[in-house]
Design a protein around this motif. Structure first.
Motif, mmCIF file in Angstrom:
data_model
loop_
_atom_site.group_PDB
_atom_site.id
_atom_site.type_symbol
_atom_site.label_atom_id
_atom_site.label_comp_id
_atom_site.label_asym_id
_atom_site.label_seq_id
_atom_site.Cartn_x
_atom_site.Cartn_y
_atom_site.Cartn_z
ATOM 1 N N PRO A 17 0.795 -1.274 0.036
ATOM 2 C CA PRO A 17 -0.057 0.010 -0.080
ATOM 3 C C PRO A 17 0.865 1.245 0.161
ATOM 4 C CG PRO A 17 -0.841 -1.481 1.841
ATOM 5 C CD PRO A 17 0.717 -1.861 1.140
ATOM 6 N N PRO A 18 0.350 2.254 -0.519
ATOM 7 C CA PRO A 18 1.166 3.605 -0.555
ATOM 8 C C PRO A 18 1.277 4.274 1.058
ATOM 9 C CG PRO A 18 -1.026 3.819 -1.561
ATOM 10 C CD PRO A 18 -0.919 2.358 -1.357
ATOM 11 N N GLY A 19 1.888 5.303 0.946
ATOM 12 C CA GLY A 19 1.850 6.155 2.412
ATOM 13 C C GLY A 19 2.632 5.234 3.435
ATOM 14 N N ALA A 20 2.582 5.800 4.394
ATOM 15 C CA ALA A 20 3.066 5.400 5.771
ATOM 16 C C ALA A 20 2.831 3.949 6.299
ATOM 17 C CB ALA A 20 3.099 6.618 6.856
ATOM 18 N N PRO A 21 3.421 3.215 6.991
ATOM 19 C CA PRO A 21 3.144 1.998 7.284
ATOM 20 C C PRO A 21 1.930 2.025 8.427
ATOM 21 C CG PRO A 21 5.376 1.977 7.199
ATOM 22 C CD PRO A 21 5.072 3.493 6.997
ATOM 23 N N ARG A 22 0.920 1.245 8.158
ATOM 24 C CA ARG A 22 -0.222 1.226 9.162
ATOM 25 C C ARG A 22 -0.869 -0.019 8.818
ATOM 26 N NH1 ARG A 22 -0.711 3.726 4.632
ATOM 27 N NH2 ARG A 22 -2.628 3.640 3.076
ATOM 28 N N TRP A 23 -1.987 -0.498 9.370
ATOM 29 C CA TRP A 23 -2.859 -1.975 9.068
ATOM 30 C C TRP A 23 -3.628 -1.545 7.759
ATOM 31 C CZ3 TRP A 23 -0.571 -6.007 11.193
ATOM 32 C CH2 TRP A 23 -0.100 -5.738 12.147
ATOM 33 N N VAL A 24 -3.520 -2.381 6.968
ATOM 34 C CA VAL A 24 -4.111 -2.481 5.558
ATOM 35 C C VAL A 24 -4.772 -3.761 5.137
ATOM 36 C CG1 VAL A 24 -4.304 -1.655 3.216
ATOM 37 C CG2 VAL A 24 -3.057 -0.242 4.868
ATOM 38 N N ALA A 25 -5.835 -4.028 4.835
ATOM 39 C CA ALA A 25 -6.305 -5.180 4.387
ATOM 40 C C ALA A 25 -6.749 -5.052 2.878
ATOM 41 C CB ALA A 25 -7.450 -5.726 5.108
ATOM 42 N N MET A 26 -6.204 -5.829 2.118
ATOM 43 C CA MET A 26 -6.324 -5.593 0.570
ATOM 44 C C MET A 26 -7.076 -6.963 0.028
ATOM 45 S SD MET A 26 -3.066 -3.627 -0.480
ATOM 46 C CE MET A 26 -3.751 -3.100 -2.192
ATOM 47 N N PHE A 27 -8.015 -6.884 -0.588
ATOM 48 C CA PHE A 27 -8.638 -7.896 -1.150
ATOM 49 C C PHE A 27 -8.480 -8.210 -2.477
ATOM 50 C CE2 PHE A 27 -11.065 -7.914 2.487
ATOM 51 C CZ PHE A 27 -11.979 -9.159 2.676
ATOM 52 N N HIS A 28 -8.357 -9.266 -3.219
ATOM 53 C CA HIS A 28 -8.113 -9.723 -4.480
ATOM 54 C C HIS A 28 -9.219 -9.533 -5.298
ATOM 55 C CE1 HIS A 28 -7.144 -12.203 -8.055
ATOM 56 N NE2 HIS A 28 -6.073 -11.138 -8.090
ATOM 57 N N SER A 55 -6.647 -7.700 -9.852
ATOM 58 C CA SER A 55 -6.502 -6.564 -9.067
ATOM 59 C C SER A 55 -6.520 -6.589 -7.633
ATOM 60 C CB SER A 55 -6.837 -5.292 -9.593
ATOM 61 O OG SER A 55 -8.227 -5.188 -9.484
ATOM 62 N N TRP A 56 -5.689 -5.827 -6.997
ATOM 63 C CA TRP A 56 -6.119 -5.946 -5.308
ATOM 64 C C TRP A 56 -6.607 -4.475 -4.977
ATOM 65 C CZ3 TRP A 56 -4.896 -9.702 -2.038
ATOM 66 C CH2 TRP A 56 -3.995 -10.939 -2.726
ATOM 67 N N ALA A 57 -7.549 -4.264 -4.205
ATOM 68 C CA ALA A 57 -8.178 -3.089 -3.818
ATOM 69 C C ALA A 57 -8.073 -2.919 -2.116
ATOM 70 C CB ALA A 57 -9.670 -3.128 -4.160
ATOM 71 N N VAL A 58 -7.862 -1.814 -1.679
ATOM 72 C CA VAL A 58 -7.960 -1.636 -0.224
ATOM 73 C C VAL A 58 -9.147 -1.884 0.198
ATOM 74 C CG1 VAL A 58 -7.567 0.254 1.559
ATOM 75 C CG2 VAL A 58 -5.972 -0.014 -0.516
ATOM 76 N N ALA A 59 -9.388 -2.731 1.319
ATOM 77 C CA ALA A 59 -10.700 -2.928 1.759
ATOM 78 C C ALA A 59 -10.961 -2.308 3.341
ATOM 79 C CB ALA A 59 -10.871 -4.501 1.957
ATOM 80 N N ALA A 60 -9.842 -2.192 4.067
ATOM 81 C CA ALA A 60 -9.941 -1.610 5.441
ATOM 82 C C ALA A 60 -8.503 -1.159 5.733
ATOM 83 C CB ALA A 60 -10.374 -2.522 6.194
ATOM 84 N N GLU A 61 -8.601 -0.089 6.405
ATOM 85 C CA GLU A 61 -7.215 0.484 6.976
ATOM 86 C C GLU A 61 -7.536 1.284 8.210
ATOM 87 O OE1 GLU A 61 -5.170 3.600 4.674
ATOM 88 O OE2 GLU A 61 -7.091 3.166 3.247
ATOM 89 N N SER A 62 -6.427 1.027 9.138
ATOM 90 C CA SER A 62 -6.519 1.732 10.282
ATOM 91 C C SER A 62 -5.199 1.849 10.990
ATOM 92 C CB SER A 62 -7.444 0.997 11.220
ATOM 93 O OG SER A 62 -7.270 1.638 12.596
#
Length: 157
Positions: A10-21, A27-34
């Protein structure tokens, strides 16, 4: 075996990100981040349940911070769950609908307890075991079991 593209960081600073295929577009899409892991895992569990209920396969990548940089964490392999068989009808329909609603409530209570305990993405076997429990427990007992699970989950993960 299906081939899929590797999940990008994922782009940007490290954080928790879930990506779904997304198989239709490979392709992959960001599904949740926090900034926190627990809300992302909770969202993954809910989304995985929804996708499986639609009869599709779930593929998730979980990215998070480790030593100040991005790290790709292991996620359980997700298989599509077999849809539950519809309840047998015995006539009028109303008693069956009430029984189904009560079973659904007990199922939701148990799912909430499992989520609070840190179990977000269940296998098809886990889902079947949960359905059997929801069928057999009365609501006060289901709530008690969910309370135990929630208490066992403790704090932030």
């Amino acid at each position: 075996m299906e081939k899929r593209s590797r999940c990008p960081r994922p782009p940007g600073a490290p954080r928790w990100v879930a990506m779904f295929h997304q198989p239709s577009q490979d392709s992959w899409a960001v599904a949740a981040e926090s900034p926190y892991r627990a809300p992302v895992l909770y969202a993954v569990g809910d989304m995985a349940q929804t996708v499986r209920a639609r009869g599709a396969e779930v593929t998730v990548a979980l990215w998070g911070p480790k030593d100040g940089s991005w790290h790709l964490y292991d996620t359980p392999a997700a298989k599509a769950a077999a849809p539950a068989a519809p309840a047998a009808s015995t006539g009028s329909g109303e008693p069956e609908k009430l029984a189904e609603r009560m079973t659904d409530r007990r199922h939701q209570v148990l799912m909430a307890g499992l989520s609070r305990a840190g179990l977000y993405d269940l296998s098809p076997e886990d889902g079947e075991a949960l359905r059997v429990l929801a069928d057999r427990l009365d609501e006060p007992t289901a709530r008690r079991v969910a309370h135990w699970l929630s208490s066992a989950g403790g704090g932030e993960r």
